[in-house]
Each structure stands twice: as structure tokens, then as C-alpha cells.
Design a protein around this motif. Structure first.
Motif, PDB file in Angstrom:
ATOM      1  N   VAL A  91      74.680 -25.156  -2.876  1.00  0.00           N
ATOM      2  CA  VAL A  91      74.910 -24.540  -1.575  1.00  0.00           C
ATOM      3  C   VAL A  91      74.587 -23.048  -1.600  1.00  0.00           C
ATOM      4  CG1 VAL A  91      76.675 -24.046   0.146  1.00  0.00           C
ATOM      5  CG2 VAL A  91      76.606 -26.276  -0.939  1.00  0.00           C
ATOM      6  N   ASP A  92      74.915 -22.368  -2.693  1.00  0.00           N
ATOM      7  CA  ASP A  92      74.630 -20.933  -2.795  1.00  0.00           C
ATOM      8  C   ASP A  92      73.131 -20.662  -2.760  1.00  0.00           C
ATOM      9  OD1 ASP A  92      77.323 -20.265  -2.927  1.00  0.00           O
ATOM     10  OD2 ASP A  92      77.363 -20.408  -5.111  1.00  0.00           O
ATOM     11  N   GLU A  93      72.365 -21.530  -3.382  1.00  0.00           N
ATOM     12  CA  GLU A  93      70.912 -21.369  -3.398  1.00  0.00           C
ATOM     13  C   GLU A  93      70.322 -21.595  -2.005  1.00  0.00           C
ATOM     14  OE1 GLU A  93      67.148 -23.470  -5.629  1.00  0.00           O
ATOM     15  OE2 GLU A  93      69.073 -23.411  -6.658  1.00  0.00           O
ATOM     16  N   VAL A  94      70.842 -22.547  -1.279  1.00  0.00           N
ATOM     17  CA  VAL A  94      70.376 -22.806   0.085  1.00  0.00           C
ATOM     18  C   VAL A  94      70.690 -21.611   0.979  1.00  0.00           C
ATOM     19  CG1 VAL A  94      70.659 -24.293   2.109  1.00  0.00           C
ATOM     20  CG2 VAL A  94      70.581 -25.292  -0.171  1.00  0.00           C
ATOM     21  N   ALA A  95      71.881 -21.054   0.851  1.00  0.00           N
ATOM     22  CA  ALA A  95      72.251 -19.871   1.632  1.00  0.00           C
ATOM     23  C   ALA A  95      71.335 -18.704   1.307  1.00  0.00           C
ATOM     24  CB  ALA A  95      73.705 -19.501   1.358  1.00  0.00           C
ATOM     25  N   GLU A  96      71.034 -18.510   0.040  1.00  0.00           N
ATOM     26  CA  GLU A  96      70.140 -17.419  -0.375  1.00  0.00           C
ATOM     27  C   GLU A  96      68.741 -17.607   0.199  1.00  0.00           C
ATOM     28  OE1 GLU A  96      69.521 -13.769  -1.985  1.00  0.00           O
ATOM     29  OE2 GLU A  96      71.414 -14.852  -1.945  1.00  0.00           O
ATOM     30  N   HIS A  97      68.241 -18.837   0.219  1.00  0.00           N
ATOM     31  CA  HIS A  97      66.918 -19.101   0.793  1.00  0.00           C
ATOM     32  C   HIS A  97      66.883 -18.802   2.286  1.00  0.00           C
ATOM     33  CE1 HIS A  97      65.625 -22.040  -2.632  1.00  0.00           C
ATOM     34  NE2 HIS A  97      65.639 -20.777  -3.019  1.00  0.00           N
ATOM     35  N   ALA A  98      67.948 -19.143   3.002  1.00  0.00           N
ATOM     36  CA  ALA A  98      68.018 -18.859   4.435  1.00  0.00           C
ATOM     37  C   ALA A  98      68.023 -17.352   4.680  1.00  0.00           C
ATOM     38  CB  ALA A  98      69.256 -19.502   5.046  1.00  0.00           C
ATOM     39  N   ILE A  99      68.774 -16.619   3.890  1.00  0.00           N
ATOM     40  CA  ILE A  99      68.844 -15.162   4.040  1.00  0.00           C
ATOM     41  C   ILE A  99      67.495 -14.524   3.742  1.00  0.00           C
ATOM     42  CG2 ILE A  99      69.863 -13.064   3.058  1.00  0.00           C
ATOM     43  CD1 ILE A  99      72.441 -14.788   2.661  1.00  0.00           C
ATOM     44  N   ILE A 100      66.849 -14.955   2.667  1.00  0.00           N
ATOM     45  CA  ILE A 100      65.540 -14.412   2.306  1.00  0.00           C
ATOM     46  C   ILE A 100      64.511 -14.711   3.391  1.00  0.00           C
ATOM     47  CG2 ILE A 100      63.616 -14.665   0.682  1.00  0.00           C
ATOM     48  CD1 ILE A 100      65.772 -14.972  -1.526  1.00  0.00           C
ATOM     49  N   ALA A 101      64.534 -15.933   3.921  1.00  0.00           N
ATOM     50  CA  ALA A 101      63.576 -16.310   4.960  1.00  0.00           C
ATOM     51  C   ALA A 101      63.773 -15.465   6.212  1.00  0.00           C
ATOM     52  CB  ALA A 101      63.719 -17.788   5.296  1.00  0.00           C
ATOM     53  N   LEU A 102      65.007 -15.241   6.640  1.00  0.00           N
ATOM     54  CA  LEU A 102      65.258 -14.476   7.854  1.00  0.00           C
ATOM     55  C   LEU A 102      65.037 -12.981   7.668  1.00  0.00           C
ATOM     56  CD1 LEU A 102      68.384 -16.366   9.189  1.00  0.00           C
ATOM     57  CD2 LEU A 102      66.063 -16.411  10.127  1.00  0.00           C
ATOM     58  N   ALA A 103      65.100 -12.505   6.427  1.00  0.00           N
ATOM     59  CA  ALA A 103      64.886 -11.081   6.155  1.00  0.00           C
ATOM     60  C   ALA A 103      63.413 -10.697   6.142  1.00  0.00           C
ATOM     61  CB  ALA A 103      65.527 -10.706   4.827  1.00  0.00           C
TER      62      ALA A 103
END
Length: 74
Positions: A28-40
Motif C-alpha cells: 500500500v505504501d508503494e501504491v501511495a508513493e506512485h500516486a504522489i509521484i504521478a501527480l507531482a
């Protein structure tokens, strides 16, 4: 496949809860990090679900993201 629920506050002040899932990972932490990176990213966006609708969320319209251990309420 892991799914997270994000509470998204838009730059207009409105907020919505969306479900974001990613195949190939169970962390779950990796998925959250991917979402943050994509939106940034400059042209960042993610595909998410809001209820039974598929939406595309663009990073330039997002003010904040909130992820809680129990998730937001859809």
C-alpha cells in the motif's frame, strides 16, 4: 493488486474521495508513493474510481492528498 483510498482536496477547496489501484504490487505504501509521484509531475495524472465512475485526476488541480490507515469513506 493493491488499492488505496485518497481524500483529494482540490484547489477550489472542494474535496472528494477516490479509489486508486495498481497492479503488480501488494504494498500500500508503494501504491501511495506512485500516486504522489504521478501527480507531482508537470503533466501528472492518475486514473481513479469515484463510486462507480472512472475519473482522471490531474495534478495541477490538486491542492492536497490525504491517506489514512482506514481510508476515506466512499
Amino acid at each position: 493488486m493493491a488499492e488505496i483510498v485518497l481524500r483529494v482536496r482540490l484547489i477550489t477547496g472542494d474535496h472528494l474521495d477516490v479509489a486508486y489501484e495498481e497492479t503488480g504490487t501488494a504494498d500500500v505504501d508503494e501504491v501511495a508513493e506512485h500516486a504522489i509521484i504521478a501527480l507531482a509531475a508537470d503533466s501528472g495524472m492518475i486514473r481513479a474510481h469515484h463510486g462507480d465512475r472512472v475519473i482522471v485526476l490531474y495534478g495541477r488541480g490538486v491542492a492536497t492528498l490525504e491517506l489514512t490507515p482506514r481510508g476515506a469513506v466512499l
